[in-house]
Design a protein around this motif. Structure first.
Motif, short mmCIF file in Angstrom:
data_model
loop_
_atom_site.label_atom_id
_atom_site.label_comp_id
_atom_site.label_asym_id
_atom_site.label_seq_id
_atom_site.Cartn_x
_atom_site.Cartn_y
_atom_site.Cartn_z
N PRO A 26 33.70 34.05 33.77
CA PRO A 26 34.05 32.65 34.04
C PRO A 26 34.41 32.40 35.51
O PRO A 26 34.32 31.27 35.98
N GLU A 27 34.79 33.44 36.24
CA GLU A 27 35.14 33.26 37.65
C GLU A 27 33.91 33.26 38.55
O GLU A 27 34.02 32.97 39.75
N PHE A 28 32.72 33.65 38.00
CA PHE A 28 31.51 33.80 38.79
C PHE A 28 30.40 32.91 38.25
O PHE A 28 29.63 33.32 37.37
N PHE A 50 34.97 45.83 42.29
CA PHE A 50 35.77 44.61 42.30
C PHE A 50 36.43 44.41 40.94
O PHE A 50 36.08 45.07 39.96
N GLU A 51 37.40 43.48 40.92
CA GLU A 51 38.07 43.11 39.68
C GLU A 51 37.70 41.67 39.35
O GLU A 51 37.58 40.83 40.24
N THR A 52 37.53 41.40 38.06
CA THR A 52 37.21 40.05 37.62
C THR A 52 37.69 39.88 36.18
O THR A 52 38.47 40.71 35.69
N VAL A 53 37.22 38.84 35.53
CA VAL A 53 37.62 38.56 34.15
C VAL A 53 36.35 38.43 33.30
O VAL A 53 35.39 37.78 33.71
N HIS A 54 36.35 39.09 32.13
CA HIS A 54 35.25 38.95 31.19
C HIS A 54 35.67 38.05 30.03
O HIS A 54 36.84 38.09 29.61
N ARG A 55 34.72 37.30 29.53
CA ARG A 55 35.00 36.41 28.41
C ARG A 55 34.28 36.92 27.16
O ARG A 55 33.07 37.15 27.16
N ARG A 56 35.06 37.13 26.10
CA ARG A 56 34.49 37.63 24.84
C ARG A 56 33.75 36.50 24.11
O ARG A 56 33.87 35.32 24.46
N SER A 60 38.13 34.47 24.26
CA SER A 60 39.28 35.06 24.94
C SER A 60 38.84 35.83 26.18
O SER A 60 37.72 36.34 26.25
N ASP A 61 39.72 35.87 27.18
CA ASP A 61 39.43 36.55 28.44
C ASP A 61 40.26 37.82 28.57
O ASP A 61 41.37 37.90 28.03
N TYR A 62 39.76 38.79 29.32
CA TYR A 62 40.54 39.99 29.61
C TYR A 62 40.11 40.52 30.98
O TYR A 62 38.95 40.38 31.39
#
Length: 460
Positions: A26-28, A50-56, A60-62
């Motif tokens: 969601p951040e990209f 890099f660090e980011t967030v994945h969306r299931r 939900s995000d993690y």
């Protein structure tokens, strides 16, 4: 996608085959992701970490850590992504940041200068108050030892041997020591300090250095000399004031803005008279303050929460046992780029300082022998009464008189008997004056009275 990736995201392999990397991040958005990986495609870098967030699939995000590489194949280059779930790592980082913020709030909001030195007396840490006290920053101190930097000479210029230094001895012996020293400021001036040195231990229980708490006492030493010529009441009041400074307890608190959760340190619970760990809510805490102070607290909290305006106020607090105590409340707004915004601060019981202040105010306005107003207080009250007379036109009656034959009492029976007479006369005048009147000891055997407003001389 291997099995672990599919389980983390909640998609079947067939579903994932129809998705793009930016569909999971969601951040990209697509354009941002393509721009981000372009250096890798153009072989400008061998890999991207890099660090980011994945969306299931369930929405939900993690948080994840990603290592992205380009692998050459027979057909066309392909991306290889190694992905690690860093939810627990982020939780630990948040807890560490919280602990650090609480420690910084305590250390940097206290007026006490705090140093941490190793076994060789090299400074490992100093708070803001310490830097202001000595005139050096931590970087400027460098590898110089505590003694070499701050008290290598006596005020007359002669060398001060390290083996004679009380702090040096404390480091050598370990345990705890306290006393007074003379420090040298960066500008070359000398000033008196009081210190407490306590041994620090490493995880194995061995001594690793000392924590040295320091405060400047030049004004305190001057006050001591002045107190020698003062009366007993002032000496007691100043002594109480110094003791209150040394014994004031400080607790810390934190408010998680997103979760609406308030947490206290053990010392804060102790000040409030509650068992450590007992659940506390913001609304319940507001109810622990005096009803008149609750609007002030709510307003300060709202300004801190909405505008980031630091809080620094004194209020009346009601402990669990019903005891009222004045407290000093400090709060700051903290919000890092990758951290949850929160409020942190300190909570201090200032009861002793408050009592000492009242004692000093009493000593400044009242005669120590008769406990009537002194001449300075009488003049101030009279000025206020005259100001009201000009505004309202209401008259006041003033009586001033002395005692005939008082010198004969002192000469015949001694000054102790004269003191008793003055006390008795003061009590009788006080009883005779109507409520609202002011009685003062004007001089040695002189008294003055301001009658309540509107009472004529005939009524007295």
């Amino acid at each position: 996608m291997n099995r672990g990736a599919r389980e983390n995201l909640g998609y079947a392999a067939e579903e994932l085959a129809g998705l793009h990397p930016w569909d999971l991040k969601p951040e990209f958005p697509e354009a941002a992701f393509r721009a981000f990986v372009r250096p890798l495609i153009e072989r400008a870098v061998p890999k991207l970490v890099f660090e980011t967030v994945h969306r299931r699939k369930d929405g939900s995000d993690y948080p994840v850590s990603v290592q992205l590489q380009l692998i050459e194949s027979r057909d066309e280059p392909v991306f290889y992504a190694s992905i690690r779930d860093i939810t627990e790592q982020k939780r630990v980082q948040r807890e560490l940041a919280t602990t650090s913020a609480q420690l910084d709030a305590i250390l940097n909001n206290t007026i006490m200068a705090i140093f941490m030195i190793d076994q060789q007396q090299r400074c490992m840490f100093m708070n803001k108050a310490a830097e202001e006290l000595i005139g050096y920053t931590r970087e400027e101190v460098g590898e110089r030892t505590f003694h070499e930097l701050l008290h290598h000479s006596y005020p007359d210029g002669t060398p001060y041997p390290a083996e004679d230094c009380a702090i040096h001895k404390a480091v050598a012996k370990g345990g705890q020591a306290q006393g007074e020293e003379v420090f040298i400021h960066r500008d070359g001036s000398f000033y008196n300090i009081a210190f407490t040195a306590s041994a620090m231990t490493d995880p194995e229980g061995g001594e690793s250095g000392m924590i040295v708490e320091v405060k400047a006492i030049d004004e305190e030493l001057a006050a001591r000399e002045a107190l020698q010529a003062s009366n007993l009441a002032l000496r007691k009041a100043n002594r109480l004031f110094r003791q209150a400074e040394k014994l004031a307890g400080v607790g810390s608190w934190e408010f998680d803005i997103e979760a609406g959760a308030l947490t206290w340190s053990d010392e804060t619970y102790a000040i409030a008279g509650l068992a450590p760990g007992a659940p506390v809510t913001l609304e319940a805490v507001v109810g622990m303050y005096d009803a008149e102070d609750q609007p002030v607290l709510r307003s300060a909290f709202r300004a801190l929460l909405d505008e980031g305006i630091p809080t620094n106020i004194e209020l009346s607090f009601i402990a669990a046992n019903g005891a009222r105590k004045p407290v000093h409340l400090v709060g700051e707004y903290l919000a890092g780029a990758n951290d949850t915004p929160r409020l942190v601060g300190i909570f201090r019981d200032v009861t002793e300082a408050y009592r000492s202040r009242l004692a000093l105010e009493h000593a400044a306005d009242f005669d120590c022998l008769t406990d009537l107003y002194n001449r300075n207080a009488f003049d101030r009250i009279l000025s206020e009464r005259l100001r009201r007379h000009r505004e309202t036109g209401r008259d006041s009656c003033i009586l001033m008189f002395d005692l005939d034959g008082f010198k004969h009492i002192n000469d015949t029976f001694g000054h102790f008997a004269g003191d008793v007479v003055l006390q008795q006369i003061g009590e009788r005048i006080l009883r005779a004056v109507p409520p609202g009147g002011v009685v003062a000891r004007w001089g040695g055997d002189e008294f003055a009275v301001i009658a309540p407003e509107g009472i004529a001389r005939a009524e007295l």
